[in-house]
Design a protein around this motif. Structure first.
Motif, PDB file in Angstrom:
ATOM      1  N   PRO A 124       3.800  -1.775   7.805  1.00  0.00           N
ATOM      2  CA  PRO A 124       4.529  -1.598   6.542  1.00  0.00           C
ATOM      3  C   PRO A 124       5.801  -0.779   6.771  1.00  0.00           C
ATOM      4  O   PRO A 124       5.792   0.195   7.521  1.00  0.00           O
ATOM      5  CB  PRO A 124       3.540  -0.837   5.659  1.00  0.00           C
ATOM      6  CG  PRO A 124       2.202  -1.081   6.281  1.00  0.00           C
ATOM      7  CD  PRO A 124       2.454  -1.180   7.761  1.00  0.00           C
ATOM      8  N   SER A 133       2.476   2.648  -1.577  1.00  0.00           N
ATOM      9  CA  SER A 133       1.506   1.674  -2.093  1.00  0.00           C
ATOM     10  C   SER A 133       2.107   0.278  -2.141  1.00  0.00           C
ATOM     11  O   SER A 133       1.461  -0.721  -1.786  1.00  0.00           O
ATOM     12  CB  SER A 133       1.057   2.097  -3.505  1.00  0.00           C
ATOM     13  OG  SER A 133       0.409   3.348  -3.466  1.00  0.00           O
ATOM     14  N   ASP A 148       0.737   3.786  11.167  1.00  0.00           N
ATOM     15  CA  ASP A 148       0.329   2.982  10.013  1.00  0.00           C
ATOM     16  C   ASP A 148       1.489   2.579   9.102  1.00  0.00           C
ATOM     17  O   ASP A 148       1.387   1.588   8.362  1.00  0.00           O
ATOM     18  CB  ASP A 148      -0.690   3.773   9.176  1.00  0.00           C
ATOM     19  CG  ASP A 148      -1.932   4.116   9.987  1.00  0.00           C
ATOM     20  OD1 ASP A 148      -2.561   3.184  10.520  1.00  0.00           O
ATOM     21  OD2 ASP A 148      -2.245   5.320  10.089  1.00  0.00           O
ATOM     22  N   LEU A 149       2.598   3.326   9.121  1.00  0.00           N
ATOM     23  CA  LEU A 149       3.695   3.047   8.188  1.00  0.00           C
ATOM     24  C   LEU A 149       4.964   3.724   8.700  1.00  0.00           C
ATOM     25  O   LEU A 149       4.895   4.784   9.331  1.00  0.00           O
ATOM     26  CB  LEU A 149       3.348   3.553   6.782  1.00  0.00           C
ATOM     27  CG  LEU A 149       4.381   3.326   5.659  1.00  0.00           C
ATOM     28  CD1 LEU A 149       3.682   2.882   4.380  1.00  0.00           C
ATOM     29  CD2 LEU A 149       5.178   4.611   5.381  1.00  0.00           C
ATOM     30  N   THR A 174       2.778  -5.894   2.493  1.00  0.00           N
ATOM     31  CA  THR A 174       2.403  -6.275   3.860  1.00  0.00           C
ATOM     32  C   THR A 174       1.144  -7.122   3.856  1.00  0.00           C
ATOM     33  O   THR A 174       1.053  -8.142   4.548  1.00  0.00           O
ATOM     34  CB  THR A 174       2.202  -5.019   4.717  1.00  0.00           C
ATOM     35  OG1 THR A 174       3.425  -4.268   4.733  1.00  0.00           O
ATOM     36  CG2 THR A 174       1.824  -5.388   6.135  1.00  0.00           C
ATOM     37  N   ARG A 175       0.161  -6.722   3.035  1.00  0.00           N
ATOM     38  CA  ARG A 175      -1.087  -7.518   2.938  1.00  0.00           C
ATOM     39  C   ARG A 175      -0.796  -8.899   2.370  1.00  0.00           C
ATOM     40  O   ARG A 175      -1.340  -9.902   2.833  1.00  0.00           O
ATOM     41  CB  ARG A 175      -2.103  -6.781   2.065  1.00  0.00           C
ATOM     42  CG  ARG A 175      -2.731  -5.560   2.752  1.00  0.00           C
ATOM     43  CD  ARG A 175      -3.958  -5.084   1.996  1.00  0.00           C
ATOM     44  NE  ARG A 175      -3.616  -4.578   0.670  1.00  0.00           N
ATOM     45  CZ  ARG A 175      -3.323  -3.300   0.410  1.00  0.00           C
ATOM     46  NH1 ARG A 175      -3.340  -2.414   1.406  1.00  0.00           N
ATOM     47  NH2 ARG A 175      -3.046  -2.916  -0.806  1.00  0.00           N
ATOM     48  N   LEU A 199       2.300  -1.202   1.418  1.00  0.00           N
ATOM     49  CA  LEU A 199       1.001  -1.692   1.904  1.00  0.00           C
ATOM     50  C   LEU A 199       0.626  -2.992   1.210  1.00  0.00           C
ATOM     51  O   LEU A 199       0.118  -3.932   1.847  1.00  0.00           O
ATOM     52  CB  LEU A 199      -0.069  -0.618   1.655  1.00  0.00           C
ATOM     53  CG  LEU A 199       0.104   0.699   2.442  1.00  0.00           C
ATOM     54  CD1 LEU A 199      -0.918   1.730   1.972  1.00  0.00           C
ATOM     55  CD2 LEU A 199      -0.046   0.446   3.937  1.00  0.00           C
ATOM     56  N   ARG A 200       0.884  -3.048  -0.105  1.00  0.00           N
ATOM     57  CA  ARG A 200       0.528  -4.252  -0.866  1.00  0.00           C
ATOM     58  C   ARG A 200       1.356  -5.457  -0.413  1.00  0.00           C
ATOM     59  O   ARG A 200       0.829  -6.564  -0.242  1.00  0.00           O
ATOM     60  CB  ARG A 200       0.746  -3.973  -2.356  1.00  0.00           C
ATOM     61  CG  ARG A 200       0.267  -5.096  -3.271  1.00  0.00           C
ATOM     62  CD  ARG A 200       0.222  -4.660  -4.726  1.00  0.00           C
ATOM     63  NE  ARG A 200       1.513  -4.172  -5.201  1.00  0.00           N
ATOM     64  CZ  ARG A 200       1.798  -2.901  -5.440  1.00  0.00           C
ATOM     65  NH1 ARG A 200       0.863  -1.969  -5.219  1.00  0.00           N
ATOM     66  NH2 ARG A 200       2.983  -2.553  -5.880  1.00  0.00           N
TER      67      ARG A 200
END
Length: 655
Positions: free
Chosen positions: A605, A640, A577-578, A646-647, A643-644
């Motif tokens: 990410p 955080s 996931d990261l 990447t989105r 992830l932000r």
């Protein structure tokens, strides 16, 4: 009988005189009657003039003169002067029998009977042709030398008498010193010296040295007629008389101001190059130490962070942990300064208005410096913004202001000034427009030895525990990394001026988001859903600490000690996931690892951490940069943020 005896004796004496005169061959000795007719002729006369006695006796002595001299009455004049003055002596051209000329010295004396009546003349002639030729040659040489000396304009060549009075003056002296001959001949040469040099007796010392040692040579300041000074090379040689006494001095002066300035500029350039090379070498060493130190602090802070969470109920232990964390963070701040000096910090350059930035700092500076220090501003109107990291520039100015405060314990004046200048390669900067921002204090200043070492990291004149010696080094690093330079000027007892040269921002320069300082990172980051995180670091202690913090945040961890191992794990576990990776690793760097992983999984990410603080500038916008050492709150915030971003990147690509 006595009469005959005396007469015979007289005849013998005359005969001896005749033999003596006839034996002289280097002089023409002969007699003339009152009318100038030759009545006797010695062998010397025959040798010099070529006439035998039979050829010349009975002829007028004007035979030996040049026709023009005969026309001018010179023979008669010689006899008249001899008759009236008792002697006539002169030099001039005479003629031999074969027509050859020779330069003669002539003496004519009258011969008188016992009663005083004139009965003739005694004439002595000497051939001085060789001496005349030598004298003519010497005179010609002297004339040529004089012309040569007068023609020289690059050197002041003149003579002094034994007391130092100027006796002649060439064209070079007039050009270099500005005086005409009539203005300077007869005056003392000390007028070319500065008043302070005359008071110290330097002119007299120069002459004394030349007289005692046979030569004086030196360099120093001299003064022209218009009062301007020039740097002179001076040579003084004594001139000796026939008995070895000093009768004067020959003085040669050359204006070498330009040569001296060139030499000084070369020496300054060499010193600047040496200083730059020294600082670069220290910077490389410091940067490497800071990187390793950051990794060590990373392990310490990680362990303390995990320990703090486990002793939350024990106030005594928690206080000890907090003290240790505080000390470790001070160490992290120290490494940031080391990295700033090494020009390896991660800057966020933006277009910064310098007057506005200084005005914004004024309240803080007044509180920091105290009421005894008066702050002044002198900014040129219309200054353009500069391209620099605003936060780092504020820290740099604060460092300089604190140094100034420490140099003014009794209070004083701190003056900020700024002006725009155009720089070239000669200024050791890229050609273009720069802003020159200076801060001048009225403090104690520094001597030359202290100033020479002021920019060296860890060099400080403050007491133990009162300074790290990295403040000025940090300012230097910021200036150079920003494309400018930092210049420190100081005089003991007068004060110090610190000047930052910063490039003027282009019209399209935009501010970049400033990196949040450690203390401002939010600690209330909302918990995230458990993820599988790939952690990569070549330092096993750092890797273990990072993995422990990730696990404490509720995530599962795959730990890789190299980029190659991380790629293998990513291929075996495609549901990662990261990724959080160290930047500086043997073999493949973290930046290259991130790009390799993103080829197979563009939406993965990425967090890139570095103990050097500076990061590659061509990373994907979604990649989060994280400086070591970091704590759990900073790690959670970076996750955080990753992830932000990447989105956000996926949303942009979808549109």
């Amino acid at each position: 009988m006595d009469y005959l005896s005396n007469a015979g004796s007289s005849i013998q004496t005359e005969e001896r005189y005749r033999l003596l005169v006839d034996a002289v061959v280097d002089y023409a000795i002969y007699m003339l009657n009152p009318d100038g007719i030759v009545v006797s002729w010695n062998s010397g006369a025959e040798r010099l003039k070529g006439f035998t006695a039979s050829e010349i006796i009975g002829k007028h002595f004007s035979t030996f003169y040049l026709p023009e001299d005969v026309r001018n009455g010179m023979p008669d004049h010689a006899l008249t002067m001899a008759r009236q003055e008792g002697r006539f002596e002169s030099q001039g051209w005479r003629v031999c029998k074969d027509g050859r000329r020779f330069w003669a010295q002539v003496v004519v004396r009258p011969i008188r009977a016992p009663g005083g009546e004139l009965i003739g003349y005694a004439k002595v002639t000497r051939d001085l042709s060789e001496r005349k030729a030598a004298q003519d040659a010497l005179m010609k040489s002297e004339e040529q030398f004089s012309l040569l000396v007068q023609a020289v304009t690059d050197y002041a060549i003149f003579m002094l008498d034994a007391d130092g009075i100027v006796t002649n003056w060439n064209a070079g002296a007039q050009r270099i010193k500005g005086y005409e001959p009539r203005e300077i001949i007869g005056t003392h040469f000390s007028r070319f010296y500065r008043p302070e040099d005359r008071e110290r007796g330097i002119p007299a010392q120069a002459l004394a040295t030349a007289a005692a040692e046979g030569r004086f040579e030196g360099e120093g300041w001299r003064v022209r007629k218009d009062g301007s000074a020039f740097w002179a090379n001076v040579v003084i040689d004594p001139i000796y008389g026939p008995h070895g006494q000093v009768i004067g001095f020959a003085k040669v002066t050359r204006d070498i101001t330009e040569k001296r300035n060139t030499q000084l500029a070369l020496e300054q350039a060499r010193e600047a190059l040496f200083q730059s090379q020294k600082l670069d070498a220290i910077g490389q060493l410091t940067g490497g130490v800071a990187h390793d130190f950051n990794n060590l602090l990373m392990v310490v802070l990680t362990s303390l962070e995990l320990l703090r969470r486990r002793v939350a109920g024990d106030d005594k232990l928690l206080r000890l942990v907090e003290n240790a964390v505080s000390a470790a963070k001070r160490g992290a701040s120290l490494t940031q300064r080391m990295l700033a000096f090494a020009r390896r910090q991660d800057l966020q350059p933006a277009a910064v208005d310098i007057p506005a930035l200084v005005d914004g700092m004024k309240d803080m500076l007044e509180r920091t410096l105290g009421a005894t220090i008066h702050i002044e501003e002198a900014f040129e109107p219309g200054l353009r913004p500069v391209l620099v990291d605003a936060h780092q520039l504020e820290l740099a100015l604060l460092n300089l202001a604190v140094n100034a405060r420490d140099a003014m314990p009794e209070g004083g004046r701190l003056r900020f000034a700024a002006s725009e200048v155009a720089c070239t390669l000669a200024d050791h900067l890229a050609p273009g427009a720069f802003l020159r921002l200076s801060m001048t204090d009225s403090g104690a200043g520094m001597d030359a030895a202290t100033l020479a070492r002021a920019l060296e990291p860890f060099f400080t004149t403050k007491g133990v525990g009162k300074g790290t010696g990295l403040g000025l080094a940090m300012v230097h690093g910021l200036a150079v990394q920003s494309g400018g330079k930092f210049v420190l000027e100081s005089t003991a007892g007068v004060g110090t001026t610190a000047t930052l040269w910063l490039p003027v921002a282009s019209a399209n320069s935009q501010a970049l988001p400033a990196a949040a300082p450690m203390a401002s990172v939010p600690t209330d980051t909302a918990p995230l859903a458990p993820m599988l995180v790939l952690a990569v670091d070549d330092d096993p202690l750092v890797l273990a600490g990072t993995a422990s913090m990730l696990e404490d945040l509720g995530h599962s961890v795959l730990a890789a000690s190299s980029a190659e191992e991380a790629l293998a794990m990513a291929r075996a576990a495609p549901h990662i996931d990261l990724v959080i990776s160290d930047q500086v690793m043997p073999g493949m760097s973290g930046a290259h690892l991130v790009e390799a992983l993103r080829k197979n999984n563009p939406s993965l990410p990425m967090i890139l951490a570095s103990g050097f603080a500076e990061q590659p500038g061509d990373l994907h916008p979604s990649t989060v940069k994280l400086s070591k050492p970091f704590d759990m709150a900073q790690l959670a915030h970076a996750i955080s943020q990753g992830l932000r971003r990447t989105r956000a990147a996926q949303g942009q690509e979808g549109t």
